[in-house]
Design a protein around this motif. Sequence first.
Motif, PDB file in Angstrom:
ATOM      1  N   ASP A  71     -13.688   3.389  -8.357  1.00  0.00           N
ATOM      2  CA  ASP A  71     -13.336   3.212  -7.069  1.00  0.00           C
ATOM      3  C   ASP A  71     -13.824   1.796  -6.531  1.00  0.00           C
ATOM      4  O   ASP A  71     -14.869   1.265  -7.026  1.00  0.00           O
TER       5      ASP A  71
ATOM      6  N   GLU B   1       1.755   4.209  -1.993  1.00  0.00           N
ATOM      7  CA  GLU B   1       1.651   4.378  -3.257  1.00  0.00           C
ATOM      8  C   GLU B   1       2.684   5.380  -4.038  1.00  0.00           C
ATOM      9  O   GLU B   1       3.144   5.662  -5.236  1.00  0.00           O
TER      10      GLU B   1
ATOM     11  N   ARG C 273      -1.985   6.573 -10.101  1.00  0.00           N
ATOM     12  CA  ARG C 273      -2.096   7.376  -8.918  1.00  0.00           C
ATOM     13  C   ARG C 273      -3.844   6.677  -8.619  1.00  0.00           C
ATOM     14  O   ARG C 273      -3.716   5.737  -8.273  1.00  0.00           O
ATOM     15  N   ARG C 274      -4.553   7.453  -9.667  1.00  0.00           N
ATOM     16  CA  ARG C 274      -6.399   6.273  -9.339  1.00  0.00           C
ATOM     17  C   ARG C 274      -6.616   5.290  -9.471  1.00  0.00           C
ATOM     18  O   ARG C 274      -7.390   5.547  -8.542  1.00  0.00           O
TER      19      ARG C 274
ATOM     20  N   ARG D 195      -5.426   3.721  -6.148  1.00  0.00           N
ATOM     21  CA  ARG D 195      -6.215   4.041  -5.093  1.00  0.00           C
ATOM     22  C   ARG D 195      -7.447   3.378  -5.417  1.00  0.00           C
ATOM     23  O   ARG D 195      -8.326   3.102  -4.031  1.00  0.00           O
ATOM     24  N   ASN D 196      -8.163   3.179  -6.382  1.00  0.00           N
ATOM     25  CA  ASN D 196      -9.169   2.273  -6.762  1.00  0.00           C
ATOM     26  C   ASN D 196      -9.008   0.847  -6.401  1.00  0.00           C
ATOM     27  O   ASN D 196     -10.184   0.148  -5.617  1.00  0.00           O
TER      28      ASN D 196
ATOM     29  N   ALA E 236      -7.238   0.290  -3.546  1.00  0.00           N
ATOM     30  CA  ALA E 236      -7.334   0.297  -1.658  1.00  0.00           C
ATOM     31  C   ALA E 236      -7.687  -1.019  -1.382  1.00  0.00           C
ATOM     32  O   ALA E 236      -7.798  -1.182   0.273  1.00  0.00           O
TER      33      ALA E 236
ATOM     34  N   HIS F  73       0.844  -1.141  -1.006  1.00  0.00           N
ATOM     35  CA  HIS F  73       0.005   0.179  -0.255  1.00  0.00           C
ATOM     36  C   HIS F  73       0.897   0.512   0.259  1.00  0.00           C
ATOM     37  O   HIS F  73       0.569   2.490   0.778  1.00  0.00           O
TER      38      HIS F  73
END
Length: 410
Positions: free
Chosen positions: A158, A58, A77-78, A81-82, A84, A56
Motif C-alpha cells: 500500500d 476497480e 485487485r490488491r 488498491r495500493n 488509491a 478509480h
Amino acid sequence: MAGQRGAWRRAIRHAAGLGLAAVLLASGCAAPGAPDTTVRDIQRTLDARAAAVIGHDERAYLEAVDPAAASLRTVERREFRNLADVPLSSWGYRLGDVKRHGTRAVAQAELRYRIDGYDTAPVTASRTLELAEHDGYWYVTADRAGKGGGRQLWQQGDVQVVRGKRSLVLAVGQDGKRLRSVAATADRAVPAVSAAWPSHWAGRVVVLVPASLGAMGELLGAPAASYRGIAAVTTGETGAPGTAPADRVIVNPEAYAVLGDYGQGVVLTHETTHVATRAYTSAATPMWLSEGFADWVAYRGSGSTTGQIAPELQRAVRGGDAPAGLPLDADFGFGGDADKLARAYEGGWLACELMAERWGEQKLTAFYRAVGGGRHRAGAVEKAMVDVLGTSPADFTVRWREYLRERLDG
C-alpha cells in the motif's frame, strides 16, 4: 459478473469501431484480405484498463483481466488498491512488439504515467503482457516487468503519500514521522538546487522510500547488494526539456537512516540536482562532471572543510598516490571498491570546485550545459573547455592535480 463483462465488451466494440471483416478475423474465420486487428484490439483493452486507473474504477480495471485467471485477479485487485492515494494525472500503455499465437499473445508495452502537479513528462516502465482472446476480445493473463525493468512501488504494498511544499514522498511500510522528515529535507533541497542551477527546471521532486534495501533493488531491477552503502539514487533518462521521462529519487531506507540531518540533506540535495540538470545531461556528459556537479551543489555553502568532504582522496594525496587524471566512468560503479568509488566522487567534486573558484559559478554551469549539448562523448568536454573556460583538457588536468595538492596536502 457475466453481465458486467458483456457491458465492457460492448464498450470495447463501440470504441474499436469494428467492421464485419474484423469481427470475422477475431473469431478465427478471417475473410480473404481482412486486416489483422490484433494490435489495435489489444491496445483497446489496455486503453480501457488505463481509463479505469484514472477513473478509480476497480470493477472496470478487473474487467481487463482474464476471468479464468483467479490468482491474477487477486493480485491486480490488491495493486489497484495500493495505488488509491497516488495523485495520478495520466496513465497509459504504448504497445511495442506483439507476437500472436492463435488465441494467445505476448506484447511488449511501455507503461507511461504522470503524478499530478509534479511530472511535466511521464515516468516510463517497460512491461511484458500476456493476453488471451475470448469471443473476439483480449484479456490480460500476466503482467510483469519487461527486460531490464523492475517492480513498481504499488506492487510492493500500500503506497503511503506525504506531501511537502516542494516534494511528494511515496513510500511503503514506513513510519509517518520519518516520511514527513524526508519531505521536509527534500523541501529544503529544492531551493538550494535552484540557487546553484540557474536553468529552468520543475522546482519539485518525487521521492520514493521502499520498505527495505531489497525492495529498493526490486524497484531498480538490480541486485540489492549493489546499493548497500548507497543512501539514494536518481532514476531517469537524459533528453531535451519536456521529452525526458520524469525522474524519481529512490531512498535506501537502511543507509539513509544512519545519516544525521546534515548527511541526509547532502544526499537529497545531490539527488535533486540530478533531477534539475537532467535535461542538460546527455551521453556526452562524463560521470565526473554529473556526479561532481551534484556534490558541488550539495556541499555549496555548507562550511565543511575539504578534508571533511574528501577524506579518501586526502589520504591518497598525502600518501603519495594522487590520481594522474580525472575519474573515469568505470570508477563510479557500485558494488566494487568503496574507497575507489569515494575517491571518484571526491575527485569530481574538486574538479567542479576548481571551476567555480577559478572561472566562477556561472562558467561552471555554462560548462555543464555546453558539455551536455554534445551528441557524443568524443570531443564534447574538449570543445566545452575551449569555448567556455578557454583552456584544454591537458591544462585543466594539470591545474586539477595542483589543486588537489593545494587543498588536501596541507
